[in-house]
Design a protein around this motif. Structure first.
Motif, mmCIF file in Angstrom:
data_model
loop_
_atom_site.group_PDB
_atom_site.id
_atom_site.type_symbol
_atom_site.label_atom_id
_atom_site.label_comp_id
_atom_site.label_asym_id
_atom_site.label_seq_id
_atom_site.Cartn_x
_atom_site.Cartn_y
_atom_site.Cartn_z
ATOM 1 N N SER A 1 0.832 -1.204 0.000
ATOM 2 C CA SER A 1 0.000 0.000 0.000
ATOM 3 C C SER A 1 0.873 1.264 0.000
ATOM 4 N N ASP B 1 -0.129 -4.679 -3.731
ATOM 5 C CA ASP B 1 -1.287 -3.795 -3.912
ATOM 6 C C ASP B 1 -0.921 -2.367 -3.498
ATOM 7 N N GLN C 1 -13.271 -6.366 1.462
ATOM 8 C CA GLN C 1 -11.852 -6.660 1.291
ATOM 9 C C GLN C 1 -11.469 -8.077 1.746
ATOM 10 N N LYS D 1 -1.347 -7.664 -7.451
ATOM 11 C CA LYS D 1 -2.639 -6.968 -7.535
ATOM 12 C C LYS D 1 -3.683 -7.782 -6.811
ATOM 13 N N CYS D 2 -4.279 -7.191 -5.784
ATOM 14 C CA CYS D 2 -5.338 -7.836 -5.015
ATOM 15 C C CYS D 2 -6.684 -7.470 -5.647
ATOM 16 N N ASP E 1 -9.746 -5.343 -4.483
ATOM 17 C CA ASP E 1 -9.510 -3.910 -4.334
ATOM 18 C C ASP E 1 -9.465 -3.218 -5.701
ATOM 19 N N HIS F 1 -7.236 -5.886 -0.028
ATOM 20 C CA HIS F 1 -6.069 -5.002 0.024
ATOM 21 C C HIS F 1 -5.058 -5.372 1.104
ATOM 22 N N TRP F 2 -5.433 -6.204 2.050
ATOM 23 C CA TRP F 2 -4.531 -6.560 3.151
ATOM 24 C C TRP F 2 -4.291 -8.074 3.171
#
Length: 231
Positions: free
Chosen positions: A74, A98, A140, A181-182, A185, A211-212
């Motif tokens: 991030s 991500d 998410q 790439k998640c 998200d 994203h996590w």
């Protein structure tokens, strides 16, 4: 085997990598989760120009390994991408999870979806920090337990690091890199990432999670990181 320096995004510290680091160590790697200044157990540390870049470089200097894999999630993709260009031949690979990537003269705030001015105004209203935004957890792939773990360990993020323009000493496309790439998200990488992915030194890996992934899919993420290590 490689030495991984793991840097989490906004609000998080080294603790966020516990599950991933355990998996990497089982595979024989060195795993070194890093808390950036002003966050978690370093919450009182001052944050000024390029502090987070220096945090990463200092950790690499402390470890003094030959094959460093930098991992930035991030927000942390911005200081990690800058630090990677300064590591010279000690850098084996960079993994952006991500992540935002550094753009010369631009900051994290520059790319805020509501505009830079809106983001900076929000920081000013919160005494110069970015408080945790729990609305971002929706959709998410995080369980209630994972959200509670995240929220209980989160600390406000120092705004100075979010508004600081990036300085690149090496073009992103020249770095040996993997972009994770998640898909929960957003299915498409950001424009700056898509441009970097045109390089034959970059590869794209997709994960069907949010994203996590260090919380939602730590074993899968560790396998992706293991695959990025030099052979």
């Amino acid at each position: 085997m490689a030495e991984f320096i793991l840097v989490a995004g906004a609000w998080l510290g080294a603790w966020a990598w516990d599950d991933v680091a355990d998996e990497l160590r089982k595979a024989g790697h060195g795993a070194h989760p890093l808390t950036l200044s002003g966050l978690a157990d370093k919450q009182g540390a001052p944050v000024g120009p390029r502090t987070h870049v220096r945090d990463i470089l200092d950790e690499a200097e402390r470890l003094d390994p030959r094959d460093v894999v930098l991992v930035g999630h991030s927000y942390a993709g911005i200081p990690v991408g800058q630090a990677a260009g300064l590591l010279g031949d000690r850098l084996a690979h960079v993994v952006f999870v991500d992540a935002d990537v550094p753009v010369e003269g631009e900051s994290f705030a520059s790319c805020w979806w509501q505009g830079k001015e809106t983001f900076e105004a929000a920081l000013a209203e919160n005494d110069g920090v970015w408080p945790l935004d729990t609305a971002g957890f929706d959709g998410q792939g995080l369980s209630g337990e994972e959200i509670a773990r995240f929220a209980s360990g989160a600390t406000p993020h120092p705004g100075a690091s979010l508004t600081e323009p990036a300085e690149l000493t090496r073009p992103l496309g020249d770095l040996p890199a993997t972009y994770v790439k998640c898909l929960l998200d957003g299915e498409e990488p950001m424009d700056d990432v898509a441009e970097a992915l045109k390089s034959d030194r970059w590869r794209l890996v997709e994960m069907d999670t949010g994203h996590w992934p260090m919380f939602s899919r730590p074993r899968e993420l560790a396998r992706v990181l293991h695959a990025s290590a030099p052979r």
